[in-house]
Every structure is written in structure tokens, then in C-alpha cells.
Write an enzyme that holds these catalytic residues in place. Structure first.
Site, PDB file in Angstrom:
ATOM      1  CG  ASP A  52      69.060  30.434 -35.758  1.00 47.85           C
ATOM      2  OD1 ASP A  52      69.784  29.514 -36.176  1.00 47.85           O
ATOM      3  OD2 ASP A  52      68.253  30.271 -34.846  1.00 47.85           O
ATOM      4  CE1 TYR A 292      64.582  26.251 -35.803  1.00 55.44           C
ATOM      5  CE2 TYR A 292      65.940  27.074 -34.010  1.00 55.44           C
ATOM      6  CZ  TYR A 292      65.714  26.916 -35.358  1.00 55.44           C
ATOM      7  OH  TYR A 292      66.613  27.405 -36.256  1.00 55.44           O
ATOM      8  N   PRO A 370      66.141  21.077 -38.263  1.00 54.98           N
ATOM      9  CG  PRO A 370      64.420  22.561 -37.739  1.00 54.98           C
ATOM     10  CD  PRO A 370      64.704  21.289 -38.451  1.00 54.98           C
TER      11      PRO A 370
HETATM   12  C1  LIG Z   1      61.853  28.044 -44.717  1.00 59.89           C
HETATM   13  C2  LIG Z   1      63.188  27.595 -44.177  1.00 59.89           C
HETATM   14  C3  LIG Z   1      63.460  27.828 -42.854  1.00 59.89           C
HETATM   15  C4  LIG Z   1      64.678  27.417 -42.332  1.00 59.89           C
HETATM   16  N1  LIG Z   1      64.912  27.671 -41.024  1.00 59.89           N
HETATM   17  C5  LIG Z   1      66.071  27.296 -40.509  1.00 59.89           C
HETATM   18  C6  LIG Z   1      66.358  27.569 -39.180  1.00 59.89           C
HETATM   19  O1  LIG Z   1      65.536  28.138 -38.473  1.00 59.89           O
HETATM   20  N2  LIG Z   1      67.559  27.183 -38.656  1.00 59.89           N
HETATM   21  C7  LIG Z   1      68.472  26.558 -39.428  1.00 59.89           C
HETATM   22  O2  LIG Z   1      69.534  26.251 -38.927  1.00 59.89           O
HETATM   23  N3  LIG Z   1      68.244  26.295 -40.693  1.00 59.89           N
HETATM   24  C8  LIG Z   1      67.069  26.637 -41.257  1.00 59.89           C
HETATM   25  N4  LIG Z   1      66.833  26.365 -42.534  1.00 59.89           N
HETATM   26  C9  LIG Z   1      67.874  25.676 -43.296  1.00 59.89           C
HETATM   27  C10 LIG Z   1      68.905  26.618 -43.826  1.00 59.89           C
HETATM   28  O3  LIG Z   1      68.299  27.798 -44.310  1.00 59.89           O
HETATM   29  C11 LIG Z   1      69.632  25.923 -44.938  1.00 59.89           C
HETATM   30  O4  LIG Z   1      70.250  24.770 -44.400  1.00 59.89           O
HETATM   31  C12 LIG Z   1      70.680  26.782 -45.591  1.00 59.89           C
HETATM   32  O5  LIG Z   1      70.128  27.977 -46.050  1.00 59.89           O
HETATM   33  C13 LIG Z   1      71.289  26.008 -46.746  1.00 59.89           C
HETATM   34  O6  LIG Z   1      72.045  26.830 -47.577  1.00 59.89           O
HETATM   35  P1  LIG Z   1      72.161  26.576 -49.116  1.00 59.89           P
HETATM   36  O7  LIG Z   1      72.988  27.683 -49.637  1.00 59.89           O
HETATM   37  O8  LIG Z   1      72.607  25.193 -49.337  1.00 59.89           O
HETATM   38  O9  LIG Z   1      70.687  26.633 -49.719  1.00 59.89           O
HETATM   39  P2  LIG Z   1      69.590  27.797 -49.712  1.00 59.89           P
HETATM   40  O10 LIG Z   1      69.783  28.709 -48.587  1.00 59.89           O
HETATM   41  O11 LIG Z   1      68.296  27.100 -49.850  1.00 59.89           O
HETATM   42  O12 LIG Z   1      69.889  28.616 -51.021  1.00 59.89           O
HETATM   43  C14 LIG Z   1      69.564  28.161 -52.312  1.00 59.89           C
HETATM   44  C15 LIG Z   1      69.437  29.353 -53.241  1.00 59.89           C
HETATM   45  O13 LIG Z   1      69.311  28.869 -54.565  1.00 59.89           O
HETATM   46  C16 LIG Z   1      68.297  29.560 -55.252  1.00 59.89           C
HETATM   47  N5  LIG Z   1      67.752  28.656 -56.257  1.00 59.89           N
HETATM   48  C17 LIG Z   1      67.033  27.545 -56.052  1.00 59.89           C
HETATM   49  N6  LIG Z   1      66.730  26.961 -57.216  1.00 59.89           N
HETATM   50  C18 LIG Z   1      67.284  27.721 -58.184  1.00 59.89           C
HETATM   51  C19 LIG Z   1      67.318  27.628 -59.593  1.00 59.89           C
HETATM   52  N7  LIG Z   1      66.714  26.620 -60.244  1.00 59.89           N
HETATM   53  N8  LIG Z   1      67.973  28.575 -60.269  1.00 59.89           N
HETATM   54  C20 LIG Z   1      68.570  29.606 -59.629  1.00 59.89           C
HETATM   55  N9  LIG Z   1      68.570  29.733 -58.300  1.00 59.89           N
HETATM   56  C21 LIG Z   1      67.930  28.803 -57.572  1.00 59.89           C
HETATM   57  C22 LIG Z   1      67.308  29.933 -54.181  1.00 59.89           C
HETATM   58  O14 LIG Z   1      66.561  31.078 -54.569  1.00 59.89           O
HETATM   59  C23 LIG Z   1      68.210  30.203 -52.974  1.00 59.89           C
HETATM   60  O15 LIG Z   1      68.585  31.558 -52.904  1.00 59.89           O
HETATM   61  C24 LIG Z   1      65.633  26.767 -43.117  1.00 59.89           C
HETATM   62  C25 LIG Z   1      65.350  26.544 -44.461  1.00 59.89           C
HETATM   63  C26 LIG Z   1      64.148  26.936 -45.012  1.00 59.89           C
HETATM   64  C27 LIG Z   1      63.860  26.688 -46.457  1.00 59.89           C
HETATM   65  C1  LIG Z   2      75.375  26.342 -36.702  1.00 54.65           C
HETATM   66  O1  LIG Z   2      75.849  25.613 -35.631  1.00 54.65           O
HETATM   67  C2  LIG Z   2      75.464  26.092 -34.362  1.00 54.65           C
HETATM   68  C3  LIG Z   2      76.153  25.230 -33.359  1.00 54.65           C
HETATM   69  O2  LIG Z   2      75.675  23.955 -33.377  1.00 54.65           O
HETATM   70  C4  LIG Z   2      73.942  26.059 -34.226  1.00 54.65           C
HETATM   71  O3  LIG Z   2      73.510  26.534 -32.987  1.00 54.65           O
HETATM   72  C5  LIG Z   2      73.371  26.920 -35.308  1.00 54.65           C
HETATM   73  O4  LIG Z   2      71.973  26.903 -35.264  1.00 54.65           O
HETATM   74  C6  LIG Z   2      73.865  26.428 -36.648  1.00 54.65           C
HETATM   75  N1  LIG Z   2      73.373  27.307 -37.651  1.00 54.65           N
HETATM   76  C7  LIG Z   2      72.616  26.916 -38.624  1.00 54.65           C
HETATM   77  C8  LIG Z   2      72.103  27.967 -39.488  1.00 54.65           C
HETATM   78  O5  LIG Z   2      72.359  25.762 -38.814  1.00 54.65           O
END
Ligand SMILES: Cc1cc2nc3c(=O)[nH]c(=O)nc-3n(C[C@H](O)[C@H](O)[C@H](O)COP(=O)(O)OP(=O)(O)OC[C@H]3O[C@@H](n4cnc5c(N)ncnc54)[C@H](O)[C@@H]3O)c2cc1C
Ligand SMILES: *[C@@H]1O[C@H](CO)[C@@H](O)[C@H](O)[C@H]1NC(C)=O
Ligand SMILES: *[C@@H]1O[C@H](CO)[C@@H](O)[C@H](O)[C@H]1NC(C)=O
Ligand SMILES: *[C@@H]1O[C@H](CO)[C@@H](O)[C@H](O)[C@H]1NC(C)=O
Ligand SMILES: *[C@@H]1O[C@H](CO)[C@@H](O)[C@H](O)[C@H]1NC(C)=O
Ligand SMILES: *[C@@H]1O[C@H](CO)[C@@H](O)[C@H](O)[C@H]1NC(C)=O
Ligand SMILES: *[C@@H]1O[C@H](CO)[C@@H](O)[C@H](O)[C@H]1NC(C)=O
Length: 683
Positions: A52, A292, A370
Site C-alpha cells: 500500500d 494490520y 509487513p
Molecule cells: C498476499 C500478500 C499481501 C501483501 N500485503 C502487503 C502489505 O499489506 N503491505 C506491504 O507492504 N507489503 C505487502 N506484501 C508484500 C508486497 O506485495 C511485496 O513485497 C511486493 O509486491 C514485492 O514485489 P515484487 O515485484 O518483488 O514481487 P510480486 O509483487 O510478488 O510480483 C511477482 C510477480 O511475478 C509473477 N510470477 C511469479 N512466478 C512466476 C513465474 N514462474 N512465471 C511468470 N511470472 C511469475 C507473479 O504473478 C507476480 O505478478 C504482500 C504480499 C502478498 C503476497
Molecule cells: C514503503 O515505505 C513506507 C515508509 O516506511 C511504508 O509506510 C510503506 O508501507 C512501504 N510500502 C510498502 C508497500 O512496503
């Protein structure tokens, strides 16, 4: 949806995963004109929920791609944080109100906006920068990956062979809607939650059965980046592991429009109750509030992928838990937008890639709770660090040796993040101390201090890269880590004291400066867009003084020579400022000089566009927007000045003497590749 024909199977970069990390990388590559493909196994992008927040450094980065204003405008701005804890009767009360972002560290403050919107901004930017040439290919996933090790060091080679499978739309669309017991429909994030077993294998199998969509294709790539999240297929394929903690936390997340008499519901709050646990309140856009709550902890055997039974976790369970913590205040809702249960441990990859050909970014290489609230920020910033380096190597501007700095720089950040998360999670989740004799409880003073310190870390502004080929920090001192053996270090060391406020290794802070030609104020960072170009910041001080003027002229004489690094590293066919742009910020009164008092290399001539009026700025009073105080803020003497080198990602590589042309030349010569054989460097 596919944009390329079967015949076109050679790409510079293949990105797997279109989450925040993959999209950031694709944006960079599109901006730099590198040929990339980005695939995601999912058929849809995210619409609700998920990560978020955006910290101020992330907003600066989005702004450098021209999409910051969209996030800034649509998001909810979080300006204040309130800490609540039990009073002597065990009833929660507000104990502090603090600014949420440390005042003065950035021109942006922390904001909240859901991941789906942020992904939309990236998708639009990628489309615009690549003129439609790059688009996320959804419902596509790699099935095999081979690296031809015999040619990994050949910059022209395509050592990576990947097979891609195209899924049918049905296979690629997760079921995400569920009907709540109160009859209202909502979306849950469990389909993407790591509490569910990873479904990559299932998707592969289903597609085998689906005749229509069962097509495969072979891609040859120079580089490949796994931005495929915590379950990373790419990580497994290259045989890397995440290492770390064995404790997983399970978090409940609820996005609701709250109906409550809790007075601080529109501030970010950390609430510690006496006996019912803790809650983090995050006010969001569209009247939404995110709660959270840590539900439970599970101890796991390291490395083992055991998943806890989550069937008992429902929105009702999370709500009731929140109600207990916030009591005696009341909390309820009619609108539930999204919810999830989220299990996470704190782990970092042993290494961030192999052969400097396949890299990992984002959750694929580090996970954490988170509460540190950093997932999306840090993931995007991994990709931001990598994108320009890959582009520069692919375009033949830089030696492959700069790629080693990716792991060197980002691994240190991942470790710092885990450490921060660990400390913060303990403080956040612990029971508050009843009094000073209560040693098991968490002291609220300690919590507040940690919180304030954590805020600087969390802002992303404190990132401080160690000495390497592209960061000329002094070898020892101020806790700066030194380059590892794997990273070639620069032979150049600058003089930090000439600009104590511009810290080598950190991103350049921003103040307002005026356009010398038309007096318009600009935030310095607005003049440093992310487009792959390095900047030589010429800070000549008061050029109305003859001493400074002649030092500037001496420097400019060397810069305009045909052998200068500006000429050697810029292809004859490219614009003069496309590889290294020279930007001047002088300290004489604006009205005492005009642009033509400055040497030509600072305002080059173009046969169609005439003189370049965009490069010379002044630190002076503006007509309507105050005085940026560039020299004063960064402690630069007007009778001394300095020379600053900025990386394409706005981090400071070098601070040195105004007229020390040689050090700057040596710095660039260490990794930049000569472009024109007419003007070979003099030895
Ligand atoms: C359910 C959930 C809730 C979350 N809630 C929060 C939150 O409230 N606050 C917060 O700060 N963070 C949250 N997070 C963490 C945050 O979403 C991640 O830290 C962030 O999205 C990481 O980004 P990324 O691009 O590294 O990976 P991701 O966002 O996980 O993106 C990975 C992408 O790769 C794709 N993928 C995976 N495997 C394959 C494959 N084999 N082939 C092709 N594509 C593939 C997936 O479909 C996805 O679109 C949450 C994560 C999850 C899973
Ligand atoms: C990014 O950093 C801000 C500041 O710490 C935090 O509040 C926010 O939740 C972080 N966003 C994600 C998606 O981790
Ligand atoms: C799907 O493709 C694979 C490889 O291309 C092939 O072996 C398999 O028979 C195909 N399956 C169907 C159902 O067509
Ligand atoms: C790149 O740098 C390495 C040393 O790090 C050097 O051996 C190699 O020759 C350089 N490559 C080119 C093309 O200059
Ligand atoms: C990047 O932007 C600068 C202006 O800030 C411009 O001078 C330079 O030419 C651009 N670089 C490229 C590669 O377009
Ligand atoms: C500076 O002023 C000149 C003259 O008005 C204008 O052409 C140029 O675009 C301006 N540059 C910036 C960065 O404001
Ligand atoms: C540079 O050298 C290459 C090969 O050595 C040659 O093909 C090319 O024509 C030269 N270019 C110029 C501008 O001299």
C-alpha cells in the site's frame, strides 16, 4: 496480447514477473530504449489490496520517470503518526503524536495508494517510453532456463535460452472474489498469498491439457531478471536459496471503511493494548483504512516449506481481534474492500544472481514482515538500481564490471532491512511494559525511539552505498562498507569536505535552484530525470570573483578538448548530453551575470536548437518561491566550489575539486567504454 512474432526471439533482457520490481525494471529499460520482454504467469493485474505505501524516496524515483505526480495526487498523504498504549489502569490512550516523515528529508512525504494503481502508472509509462513496443505478456511463464557458460563474459553474446509457455486465459486467471457472510462482496488476496501452496506447477500442468493455448516459444536473451516474487521460479532454477530466520509471523490485513469513535483513525497509529496485542492503523485513499494485526507466530524448521492451516482466519476473526485491541473504542464496518492473511519470515538470498547474467530482484531475493512496511519500496528500488546498469552495458557504454555493484549495493540494503524488521517486529508485537520493573514487557519509550530512528531508515533516504567502481568513498571511515573482493574498486578518491551536505554514496538531496536564463525555480531533482544519463554537476561558486571564474575556465577548457571524457564516451552520432550531461549551479547573484558569461561547454550550441539554455542554474532568491540556499544547505563555499558526479539513479559518485578534471576523467575511464576510435584516450 503478444507483441513479437516467433521469429523475433532474441531479446536483450527477459523479465519474469510483473509486480512492482519487474515493472520498475521494464520502465527503466523502456526509457533507455533497450529491447526487453516482460512476462507474468497471471492473466490479470491486481485491482485491490496488496502492498500500500510509498516512502518518500520511492516517490522521488517515480517522479524521475514522470509518474510521481499521479501517485502524489491520487494517494492519501500520511503526515502524522500517533502512538497509543495502556495507561496505569490498562486503558489505551494516546501517548505521542509525531510527524510521519522526518521533516526536511525530501520534497515528498509518505503516501498510501494500493499496488494496482501503482502498477497502472508503470504500465502507462512502459507503453509511452517504448511507443507500444514493450507490453506485459500475461499468462506466459518460463518452463526451462539454460545458461551457456562458455560465453557469459562476451558482451555481445546471448547466453540465456528460455522456453516460454503461453497459458489459456482461464488458466491464468485466479479466482479472487468471495462473498462475505454479511452478504457484501469483497475481494480477498489469498490467491496471491504465500499461505496458499505455490501454484506454478499446477498452472503448468493445466496448460498441458488445454489444447488451444498450449504454445511454447524459445527466447534467447543476453540477460534475465527474476522479479517473480517470494516463490521465485528463477531463483530455484539457478539454484539459489534464501537464508535466515526460522520464525514466521502471520498477519491479518483488513481494508475497510471504518465506523468508529476512535479519534485518530485518519492518522497512522501504532496501538499497543495491555493484553490483546497490537494493531497498526493505516489511513488510505477513498475513506479506506487498513488494519494490520499480528495473529500468531509459527516456528518453522529452516528451509522447510510448511504452511500453517489458515482456515480459521476470516475477516470476522481479524475484526474481532481489532475490536479487542481498540476497546473501549468501538469499531465496525459495512464496506470491506479487501483482506488477506499473510505469513512471512525474514530471509535474504545468499547471492543476487549468477554470472552477472541472471539476476534476482524484490521479494524473489528478500522477504520480511509487513510491519517494516518496505516490501514494495525495496523491491522497486532493487530494480531501480539494476535497470540503468543493465542498459548501460547493453548499449555498449559501460564495461560489464559495473554489474557486480548490483549485488554489492542491494544485498547490504536487504540485510539492513531484515535487521530493522526484526527489531521493529519484536517491539511492535511485544506486550507493553506495565512499569519500569516489568522487564519482559516492551518499554514504550524504547518503542518511540526505535520508531523515530526507524523512520529515517524507512524513508529510504538513508541508503548509503559503499565504495566501489562507481562510488568514490574514502577507503575507511564513517562506517562505510568497502567493496568486496568481487567488486572492483575505483582508484579515485574525492574530497567530501568540499560539499559536506552532498554525501558520496547517497542520493542527492534536492533544493530549489533558478534557471539562469529565465529565473524559473526548479527543484534540482526535477532536472535529473531517470533516462540513463550521468551528470557532471559543476558547482563553481561565485563566478563574479576572478579567482573562481578562472578556475571554471580552466576546467571548461579541458572539458571541451576533443580528448575529454565528454567526447570519448559519447558516440559521435548521439546528442552531446546523452551519456554525460553537464549541469552548472553557480553562486554569483543571478543579475550580475548572464548565460554568455559562461564557457560554451556549459551551454552547448546545436545547429537547429541554438544555444542550450537548460543547463545553467543559480542559487539565488526567486521572485515567488523563496531561496533554495543550495550552497548554504550543503555547506559549499562560494569561494571554493566543487565538482560532483551523479549516477543515472541520482546517487552521488564523487565530490572533488572544481578544477580537478583529471580525477573525473579517471573515474569515468575505469568503466566507460570509448565510443569513437577517432579520439582514443591519451595515456
Ligand atoms: C498476499 C500478500 C499481501 C501483501 N500485503 C502487503 C502489505 O499489506 N503491505 C506491504 O507492504 N507489503 C505487502 N506484501 C508484500 C508486497 O506485495 C511485496 O513485497 C511486493 O509486491 C514485492 O514485489 P515484487 O515485484 O518483488 O514481487 P510480486 O509483487 O510478488 O510480483 C511477482 C510477480 O511475478 C509473477 N510470477 C511469479 N512466478 C512466476 C513465474 N514462474 N512465471 C511468470 N511470472 C511469475 C507473479 O504473478 C507476480 O505478478 C504482500 C504480499 C502478498 C503476497
Ligand atoms: C514503503 O515505505 C513506507 C515508509 O516506511 C511504508 O509506510 C510503506 O508501507 C512501504 N510500502 C510498502 C508497500 O512496503
Ligand atoms: C503441448 O505442447 C507440448 C510441447 O509443445 C506437447 O508435448 C504436448 O503434447 C502438447 N499438449 C497438447 C494437449 O497439445
Ligand atoms: C572491462 O574491465 C575488465 C577489468 O575489470 C577488463 O579486463 C576488460 O578488458 C574490460 N573490458 C573492456 C571491453 O574494456
Ligand atoms: C536525459 O535528460 C537530459 C536532461 O535532463 C538530457 O540532456 C539528456 O540528453 C537525456 N538523455 C537521453 C539519453 O536522452
Ligand atoms: C531555462 O530558460 C530558458 C529560457 O527561457 C528555457 O528555454 C529553458 O527551457 C529553461 N530551462 C529550464 C530547465 O527551465
Ligand atoms: C572504428 O573501428 C572499426 C573497427 O576497428 C571500424 O570498422 C570503424 O569504421 C571505425 N570507425 C570510425 C568512425 O573510424
Amino acid at each position: 496480447m503478444r507483441r513479437y512474432s516467433m521469429a523475433e526471439d532474441h531479446v536483450d533482457v527477459l523479465i519474469v514477473g510483473a509486480g512492482p520490481a519487474g515493472l520498475m525494471l521494464a520502465t527503466w529499460l523502456a526509457k533507455c530504449g533497450v529491447k526487453a520482454r516482460i512476462v507474468d504467469k497471471r492473466g490479470t493485474k491486481i485491482f485491490n489490496g496488496q502492498a500500500d505505501g510509498l516512502q518518500c524516496r520511492t516517490l522521488e524515483i517515480l517522479d524521475s520517470f514522470g509518474i510521481g505526480h499521479r501517485a502524489w495526487r491520487e494517494s492519501n498523504h500520511m503526515l502524522e503518526i500517533c502512538l497509543w498504549n495502556p495507561d496505569s489502569n490498562g486503558v489505551i490512550h494516546r501517548s505521542s503524536r509525531l510527524p510521519d516523515t522526518i521533516p526536511g528529508i525530501s520534497r515528498f512525504q509518505q503516501v498510501v495508494l494500493h499496488q494496482g494503481r501503482i502498477e497502472r502508472f508503470f504500465l502507462d509509462a512502459i507503453n509511452e517510453f517504448s511507443s507500444g513496443g514493450v507490453a506485459v505478456e500475461r499468462g506466459v511463464l518460463p518452463m526451462s532456463l539454460e545458461i551457456d557458460q562458455s560465453c557469459v563474459e562476451d558482451p555481445e553474446a546471448y547466453p540465456i535460452t528460455a522456453n516460454l509457455r503461453h497459458l489459456s486465459e482461464e488458466d491464468a486467471t485466479p479466482k479472487q472474489s468471495s462473498t462475505m457472510s454479511n452478504g457484501l462482496s469483497s475481494q480477498d488476496g489469498l490467491f496471491r498469498s504465500n499461505l496458499m501452496a505455490d501454484d506454478t506447477a499446477d498452472l503448468l500442468k493445466t496448460s498441458e491439457l488445454n489444447q488451444k493455448a498450449n504454445t511454447t516459444e524459445t527466447i534467447k536473451a543476453k540477460y534475465m531478471v527474476g522479479a517473480d516474487g517470494a516463490h521465485s521460479w528463477v531463483r530455484k532454477e539457478i539454484g539459489l536459496k534464501l537464508e535466515g530466520e526460522s520464525t514466521d509471523y502471520i498477519w491479518g490485513v483488513l481494508d475497510i471503511v471504518p465506523i468508529t469513535d476512535f479519534p485518530d483513525i485518519r492518522s497512522r497509529c501504532a496501538v499497543h493494548s495491555a493484553n490483546s496485542g497490537s494493531i497498526m492503523v493505516i489511513p488510505r485513499e477513498n475513506k479506506l483504512v487498513r488494519l494490520y494485526i499480528q495473529l500468531t507466530t509459527t516456528s518453522k524448521i529452516q528451509g522447510q516449506d510448511s504452511r500453517t492451516d489458515r482456515s480459521w482466519i476470516t475477516p470476522q476473526v481479524i475484526l474481532e481481534s481489532a475490536q479487542r485491541i481498540l476497546s473501549p473504542y468501538k469499531l465496525d464496518y459495512r464496506t470491506l474492500d479487501w483482506w488477506t492473511a499473510y505469513q512471512i519470515g525474514q530471509r535474504v538470498g545468499s547471492s543476487f544472481g549468477v554470472h552477472d547474467r541472471v539476476f534476482l530482484a524484490g521479494d524473489a531475493v528478500h522477504t520480511h514482515s509487513p510491519k517494516a512496511g518496505q516490501g514494495m519500496n525495496v523491491s522497486m528500488q532493487d530494480a531501480y538500481n539494476l535497470g540503468w546498469k543493465l542498459s548501460s552495458v547493453i548499449k555498449g557504454h559501460s564495461n560489464r564490471s559495473i554489474l557486480k555493484t548490483y549485488e554489492f549495493e542491494r544485498k547490504a540494503i536487504a540485510h539492513a532491512l531484515i535487521e530493522f524488521d526484526h527489531k521493529f517486529s519484536r517491539l511492535f508485537s511485544g506486550r507493553p511494559a506495565k512499569d519500569i520493573m516489568d522487564e519482559e514487557g516492551i518499554s514504550m519509550d524504547e518503542f518511540r525511539d526505535a520508531f523515530q530512528k526507524g523512520n529515517l531508515f524507512a524513508s529510504g533516504i538513508a541508503v548509503d552505498y559503499g565504495r566501489s567502481l562507481i562510488v568514490t568513498k574514502p577507503v575507511a571511515g564513517n562506517g562505510a562498507s568497502e567493496a568486496t573482493a568481487a567488486t572492483t574498486s575505483t582508484p579515485v578518491t574525492g574530497i567530501q569536505d568540499l560539499a559536506p551536505g552532498l554525501k558520496v554514496g547517497q542520493r542527492i538531496p534536492s533544493v530549489k535552484v533558478l534557471n539562469q536564463s529565465d529565473a524559473r525555480p526548479w527543484h534540482l531533482q526535477e532536472r535529473l530525470p531517470s533516462n540513463g544519463t550521468w551528470r557532471l554537476l559543476v558547482v563553481p561558486g561565485d563566478v563574479s570573483q576572478p579567482g573562481q571564474k578562472s578556475r571554471l575556465e580552466k576546467l571548461c577548457g579541458q572539458l571541451s578538448s576533443p580528448e575529454s571524457f565528454l567526447r570519448r564516451f559519447t558516440p559521435n552520432t548521439a546528442r552531446y548530453d546523452s551519456v554525460i550531461e553537464v549541469v552548472t549551479i553557480h553562486g554569483a547573484p543571478r543579475q550580475s551575470v548572464d548565460v554568455f558569461d559562461f564557457p560554451e561547454v556549459l551551454r552547448p550550441f546545436h545547429e537547429v536548437d541554438g544555444w542550450d539554455y537548460e543547463k545553467i542554474f543559480v542559487d539565488d532568491q526567486s521572485y515567488h518561491e523563496g531561496h533554495g540556499e543550495f550552497y548554504k544547505t550543503f555547506n559549499i563555499r562560494r569561494d571554493e566550489g566543487c565538482l560532483v558526479i551523479l549516477r543515472p539513479d541520482q546517487y552521488i559518485s564523487y565530490v572533488g575539486k572544481l578544477d580537478d578534471y583529471e580525477s573525473a576523467d579517471r573515474f569515468f575511464s575505469e568503466f566507460m567504454l570509448p565510443q569513437n576510435n577517432l579520439t582514443l584516450p591519451k595515456v
